[in-house]
Design an enzyme around this catalytic site. Structure first.
Site, PDB file in Angstrom:
ATOM      1  N   GLY A  14      54.522  47.024  60.961  1.00 27.21           N
ATOM      2  CA  GLY A  14      54.820  48.180  60.409  1.00 27.21           C
ATOM      3  C   GLY A  14      54.162  48.751  59.292  1.00 27.21           C
ATOM      4  O   GLY A  14      53.229  48.197  58.709  1.00 27.21           O
ATOM      5  N   TYR A  15      54.292  50.013  59.000  1.00 28.26           N
ATOM      6  CA  TYR A  15      53.634  50.622  57.678  1.00 28.26           C
ATOM      7  C   TYR A  15      53.907  50.163  56.579  1.00 28.26           C
ATOM      8  O   TYR A  15      52.925  49.490  55.818  1.00 28.26           O
ATOM      9  CB  TYR A  15      53.965  52.175  57.707  1.00 28.26           C
ATOM     10  N   ASN A  64      62.986  39.121  66.856  1.00 29.56           N
ATOM     11  CA  ASN A  64      63.470  40.402  67.437  1.00 29.56           C
ATOM     12  C   ASN A  64      64.919  40.486  66.598  1.00 29.56           C
ATOM     13  O   ASN A  64      65.503  39.593  66.389  1.00 29.56           O
ATOM     14  CB  ASN A  64      63.803  40.696  68.924  1.00 29.56           C
ATOM     15  N   LYS A 174      71.085  52.275  58.073  1.00 26.18           N
ATOM     16  CA  LYS A 174      70.479  51.660  56.835  1.00 26.18           C
ATOM     17  C   LYS A 174      71.580  51.347  55.819  1.00 26.18           C
ATOM     18  O   LYS A 174      71.623  50.350  55.048  1.00 26.18           O
ATOM     19  CB  LYS A 174      69.614  52.727  56.000  1.00 26.18           C
ATOM     20  N   PHE A 234      61.201  66.632  49.517  1.00 27.35           N
ATOM     21  CA  PHE A 234      61.365  65.143  49.459  1.00 27.35           C
ATOM     22  C   PHE A 234      60.598  64.791  48.157  1.00 27.35           C
ATOM     23  O   PHE A 234      59.794  65.202  47.666  1.00 27.35           O
ATOM     24  CB  PHE A 234      60.773  64.193  50.577  1.00 27.35           C
TER      25      PHE A 234
HETATM   26  P1  NAP Z   1      57.405  51.410  60.949  1.00 27.08           P
HETATM   27  O1  NAP Z   1      55.938  51.325  60.715  1.00 27.08           O
HETATM   28  O2  NAP Z   1      57.926  51.989  62.146  1.00 27.08           O
HETATM   29  O3  NAP Z   1      57.955  49.894  61.217  1.00 27.08           O
HETATM   30  C1  NAP Z   1      59.111  49.270  61.358  1.00 27.08           C
HETATM   31  C2  NAP Z   1      58.830  47.852  61.602  1.00 27.08           C
HETATM   32  O4  NAP Z   1      60.304  47.491  61.987  1.00 27.08           O
HETATM   33  C3  NAP Z   1      57.986  47.588  62.787  1.00 27.08           C
HETATM   34  O5  NAP Z   1      57.330  46.617  62.222  1.00 27.08           O
HETATM   35  C4  NAP Z   1      58.563  47.372  63.892  1.00 27.08           C
HETATM   36  O6  NAP Z   1      57.992  46.339  64.889  1.00 27.08           O
HETATM   37  C5  NAP Z   1      59.813  46.565  63.260  1.00 27.08           C
HETATM   38  N1  NAP Z   1      61.121  46.739  64.202  1.00 27.08           N
HETATM   39  C6  NAP Z   1      61.888  47.741  64.615  1.00 27.08           C
HETATM   40  N2  NAP Z   1      62.489  47.438  65.657  1.00 27.08           N
HETATM   41  C7  NAP Z   1      62.558  46.028  65.787  1.00 27.08           C
HETATM   42  C8  NAP Z   1      63.121  45.026  66.294  1.00 27.08           C
HETATM   43  N3  NAP Z   1      64.254  45.275  67.311  1.00 27.08           N
HETATM   44  N4  NAP Z   1      62.866  43.674  66.415  1.00 27.08           N
HETATM   45  C9  NAP Z   1      61.839  43.231  65.168  1.00 27.08           C
HETATM   46  N5  NAP Z   1      61.302  44.245  64.574  1.00 27.08           N
HETATM   47  C10 NAP Z   1      61.567  45.468  64.860  1.00 27.08           C
HETATM   48  O7  NAP Z   1      58.286  52.004  59.577  1.00 27.08           O
HETATM   49  P2  NAP Z   1      58.186  51.882  58.249  1.00 27.08           P
HETATM   50  O8  NAP Z   1      58.196  52.982  57.570  1.00 27.08           O
HETATM   51  O9  NAP Z   1      57.330  50.844  57.833  1.00 27.08           O
HETATM   52  O10 NAP Z   1      59.921  51.235  57.982  1.00 27.08           O
HETATM   53  C11 NAP Z   1      59.656  50.102  57.235  1.00 27.08           C
HETATM   54  C12 NAP Z   1      61.294  49.815  56.616  1.00 27.08           C
HETATM   55  O11 NAP Z   1      61.219  50.913  55.642  1.00 27.08           O
HETATM   56  C13 NAP Z   1      62.404  50.104  57.540  1.00 27.08           C
HETATM   57  O12 NAP Z   1      63.352  49.357  57.272  1.00 27.08           O
HETATM   58  C14 NAP Z   1      62.674  51.708  57.100  1.00 27.08           C
HETATM   59  O13 NAP Z   1      64.144  51.816  57.550  1.00 27.08           O
HETATM   60  C15 NAP Z   1      62.402  51.743  55.709  1.00 27.08           C
HETATM   61  N6  NAP Z   1      62.121  52.852  55.173  1.00 27.08           N
HETATM   62  C16 NAP Z   1      61.104  53.682  55.624  1.00 27.08           C
HETATM   63  C17 NAP Z   1      60.780  54.906  54.812  1.00 27.08           C
HETATM   64  C18 NAP Z   1      59.661  55.674  55.293  1.00 27.08           C
HETATM   65  O14 NAP Z   1      59.388  57.046  54.990  1.00 27.08           O
HETATM   66  N7  NAP Z   1      58.682  55.170  56.200  1.00 27.08           N
HETATM   67  C19 NAP Z   1      61.637  55.502  53.891  1.00 27.08           C
HETATM   68  C20 NAP Z   1      62.655  54.615  53.663  1.00 27.08           C
HETATM   69  C21 NAP Z   1      62.994  53.310  54.002  1.00 27.08           C
HETATM   70  P3  NAP Z   1      57.268  47.031  66.029  1.00 27.08           P
HETATM   71  O15 NAP Z   1      55.865  47.037  65.399  1.00 27.08           O
HETATM   72  O16 NAP Z   1      57.438  45.979  67.092  1.00 27.08           O
HETATM   73  O17 NAP Z   1      57.864  48.099  66.519  1.00 27.08           O
END
Ligand code: NAP
Length: 353
Positions: A14-15, A64, A174, A234
């Protein structure tokens, strides 16, 4: 620097997970990361190689959020765990459990395995969505917060009420995941501690086309995929600063048992569009200039799930304070302009807009 300690980052594909892995490697840690499918390893390595050379300090494990398999093996022998993986979703899914179950049960699996293995600390990536005062919170005169506009500022003392009206399924997921993690830690006896990082809207450089939904805010403006600019705002935070805060929360003794909001400057969509036009030259040619009135978005939201989910935030300033992370951990978010320009340049350089 790390002294060769080992950290597991869940969701390295993920990001935020990817930037956490890269930042840890840059600081000398040995890093493990979980992915759902080990076939993703090559793509994740290719993406990371644009930031740093992992050498032989990075390994991959399959796990997973929805299954018990693999978690104990991934955590065994680690000093720390950054639990970042969780599904994102701006629009509410038909079945709330599509988001809630993986988020909450996944947090229990990751934190449970960390407690069992006796790791020193878990840092859980929560969200400002878990510190939400409510769509209609106007404060009271007694609180000294009365504000007829509906604007408010929130901090780590606030917990989202998942059953309140207009709380999105993502915010529920969350909040319930973070609550479950705290409950497990409070009931544990192995000495494992917990801290949470609660980011606002995460932007900044991307290293692959598989970017987070949050980056769509800049991607849609640059590619002109929005008909106009809604009155939405935001707190923006840079993905590199979010990774840095995870590491500070992991290593600072005072961070144990604490939540930390990761939020930078507040910006309206119109401010982001102006910034792109001012800094990106021809790259910003498609950024719209037309403002879309709130009533138009509300009306369109009756038919479009993505728009419907943001209707209640139109025109109100829901601000999140990161004073605590700055005061306690010496964290410093970079200027908004650097985040937006680096995000835009990376989207262009990777051929994504
Ligand atoms: P992202 O790029 O979509 O990454 C999500 C990650 O979670 C990916 O590695 C994905 O794996 C994994 N994932 C999703 N479902 C899964 C499952 N069932 N089993 C195992 N892995 C799973 O999003 P991100 O922005 O980096 O978000 C990462 C964290 O930051 C999350 O907890 C999110 O709630 C939190 N967050 C993000 C933001 C934002 O603005 N981006 C703000 C606040 C909090 P795959 O590659 O296999 O899909």
């Amino acid at each position: 620097m790390s002294g060769g300690e080992t950290v597991l980052v869940t969701g390295g594909s993920g990001y935020i997970g990817g930037w956490c892995v890269a930042s840890l490697l840059q600081r000398g840690y040995v890093v493990r990361t979980t992915v759902r499918d080990l076939a993703k390893e090559a793509a994740v390595r290719a993406s990371l190689s644009k930031i740093t050379d992992p050498g032989n300090r990075l390994s991959f494990y399959a796990a997973n959020l929805t299954s018990d398999d693999g978690w104990d093996a991934a955590v065994e022998g680690c000093d720390y765990v950054l639990h970042v993986a969780s599904p994102l979703g701006v629009a509410d899914p038909k079945d709330p459990n599509d988001l809630i179950v993986p988020a909450r049960e996944g947090a229990k699996r990751a934190v449970g395995a960390a407690i069992k293995a006796g790791v020193k600390r878990v840092v859980l990536t929560s969200s400002v969505a878990a510190t939400y005062k409510g769509a209609t919170h106007r404060g009271t005169m007694a609180e000294g917060k009365a504000d007829p506009t509906g604007d408010w500022t929130s901090d780590e003392t606030v917990w989202t009420d998942p059953s309140a009206p207009k709380v999105s399924v993502y915010a529920q997921s969350k909040t319930l995941a973070e609550r479950a993690a705290w409950e497990l830690i409070h009931a544990s006896s192995t000495g494992t501690t917990l801290a949470t990082v609660n980011p606002a809207l995460v932007l900044g450089p991307v290293t692959s086309g598989d970017f987070s939904e949050s980056v769509q805010v800049v991607e849609r403006l640059l590619s002109g995929r929005v008909p106009g600019i809604p009155r939405l705002g935001f707190n923006v935070v840079d993905v590199r600063d979010v990774a840095d805060l995870h590491i500070r929360a992991m290593t600072d003794e005072h961070a144990a048992g604490e939540r930390f909001i990761a939020a930078g400057q507040y910006a309206w969509m119109g401010d982001l569009a102006d910034l792109l036009r001012a800094k990106m030259g021809a790259g910003a040619a498609k950024v719209p200039t037309r403002k879309v009135p709130n009533f138009v978005i509300r009306l369109a939201g009756l038919f479009d799930k993505d728009l419907g989910s943001v209707s209640s935030s139109l025109g109100v300033k829901h601000d999140y304070s990161s004073d605590k992370a700055q005061r306690m951990l010496g964290w410093k978010p970079r200027p908004l302009e650097e985040t937006i320009v680096d995000c835009a340049n990376s989207l262009i350089a990777n051929g994504l807009v």
